[in-house]
Scaffold this active site. Structure first.
Site, short mmCIF file in Angstrom:
data_model
loop_
_atom_site.label_atom_id
_atom_site.label_comp_id
_atom_site.label_asym_id
_atom_site.label_seq_id
_atom_site.Cartn_x
_atom_site.Cartn_y
_atom_site.Cartn_z
N ASP A 127 45.40 43.93 35.34
CA ASP A 127 44.52 44.99 35.85
C ASP A 127 43.24 45.16 35.02
OD1 ASP A 127 46.46 45.41 37.70
OD2 ASP A 127 47.16 47.31 36.91
N GLN A 274 49.69 37.69 42.78
CA GLN A 274 48.57 37.83 41.83
C GLN A 274 49.01 37.71 40.37
OE1 GLN A 274 46.02 41.48 43.20
NE2 GLN A 274 47.99 41.53 44.21
#
Ligand code: F6P
Length: 342
Positions: A127, A274
């Site tokens: 992130d 991801q």
């Protein structure tokens, strides 16, 4: 001297590169032994440890995930767990801990540092939302995966004249959405930092439709409409650390877009794709630099710190500074991305 390493929180490409770098730096440069703690803080509570030899870490540089396993266990919640951590540090004769993780793992590291445990943090998350470091490893890989997905969605969106909504990870910060959206040429990017007005989103998409008969909308899982303070969730399940499980806002946005615009709209939720697979070259190098620097920090008795990338250099910063808040998307970057919306 025995140093130990644990990997906590969501896995991320590059974790094995850190583990390998730590073992090699510790063994070759300092002649220290390295103890691997299994499954994050959980392993330190339960005494699940194993020696990490040069042989054990050979051939893992390019592998995704973490050979040590991970968990989202919060070791600071009960007195029993805190005591168990202390006992196991004594039992296994651990002289320092390298805690590789995101905000949750690093907050626990700070907690134990304040209790006198010698700890160095290594920032990790796809992130990219950790304060004090320009980038975390795993982010570059995740952005490449999402960009490739957007490229693929482009061709099918164009052929069918559809709007494609892609939901990507990013609980508090929309870094993945913004960077992959810019790289993939997204026509709209919705992020947690900027609440969206679905009517305005649709106006832009309809305007674009006069010119181009397809659009790509990237939505971070933590994106919220204006006036809503709770994240959208499909149920009220929480992870082990207590974070609410996100996912599903992409479908909500797609349904609203289709209703308002009348244009067929489909959703793709990329989810854990991801986070899986091999790290990019950039992430392998960053993870290796972090691993080496973390061992050097132990040698310098630079405890209670986190290694960080600042410009081109690896530095150490106080853990306190790193866990103060989530690093939000740079608004200048988002405003630049907006030039390409619609
Ligand atoms: O690693 C952080 C993160 O990618 C968040 O964006 C996401 O909300 C979370 O992990 C999902 O993790 P889990 O695998 O525990 O569901």
């Amino acid at each position: 001297m025995n140093i130990s390493i644990l990997t906590g929180g969501g896995d991320c490409p590059g974790l094995n590169a850190v583990i390998r770098a730590v073992v090699r730096r510790a063994r070759i440069s300092y002649n220290w032994d390295v103890i691997g703690i299994r499954n994050g803080w959980k392993g330190l509570i339960e005494g699940e440890v194993e020696p990490l030899t040069m042989y054990a870490v050979s051939g893992i540089l390019h592998r995704g995930g973490t050979i040590l396993g991970t968990s989202r266990k919060n070791p600071t919640k009960s007195d029993d767990d805190i005591e168990q951590v202390r006992d196991n540090i004594r039992r296994y004769d651990i002289h320092a801990i390298l805690a590789v993780g995101g905000n949750d793992t690093l907050s626990s590291a700070l907690f134990f540092h304040k209790k006198g445990v010698p700890i160095v943090g290594v920032p990790k998350t796809i992130d990219n939302d950790i304060l004090g470091t320009d980038f975390t490893f795993g982010f570059n890989t995740a952005v490449s995966i999402v960009t490739e997905a957007i490229d693929r969605l482009h061709t099918t969106a164009e052929s069918h004249h559809r709007i494609m909504v892609v939901e990507v990870m990013g609980r508090h910060s929309g870094w993945i959405a913004v960077m992959s959206g810019i790289a993939g040429g997204a026509d709209m990017i919705l992020i947690p930092e900027v609440p969206f007005d679905i009517k305005k989103v649709c106006d832009k998409l309809m305007k674009r439709h006069e010119r181009k008969k397809f659009s790509i909308v990237v939505v971070a899982e933590g994106a919220k409409p204006v006036g809503e303070d709770k994240h959208f969730t499909q149920d009220d399940k929480v992870d082990e650390f207590g974070n609410i499980r996100l996912g599903g806002i992409g479908q909500v946005v797609a349904d609203q877009i289709e209703d308002i615009t009348g244009i067929e709209t489909r959703t793709t939720m990329l989810g854990h794709v991801q986070r899986g697979g091999v790290p990019s070259a950039y992430d392998r190098v960053l993870a290796t630099r972090f691993g080496v620097a973390a061992v050097d920090a132990v040698n310098n008795k630079d405890f209670g710190k986190m290694v960080a990338l600042r410009s081109e250099n690896i530095i150490t910063i106080p853990l306190e500074e790193a866990v103060l808040a989530n690093k939000e998307v740079d608004m200048e970057l988002y405003e630049m991305a907006e030039i390409f919306f619609g």
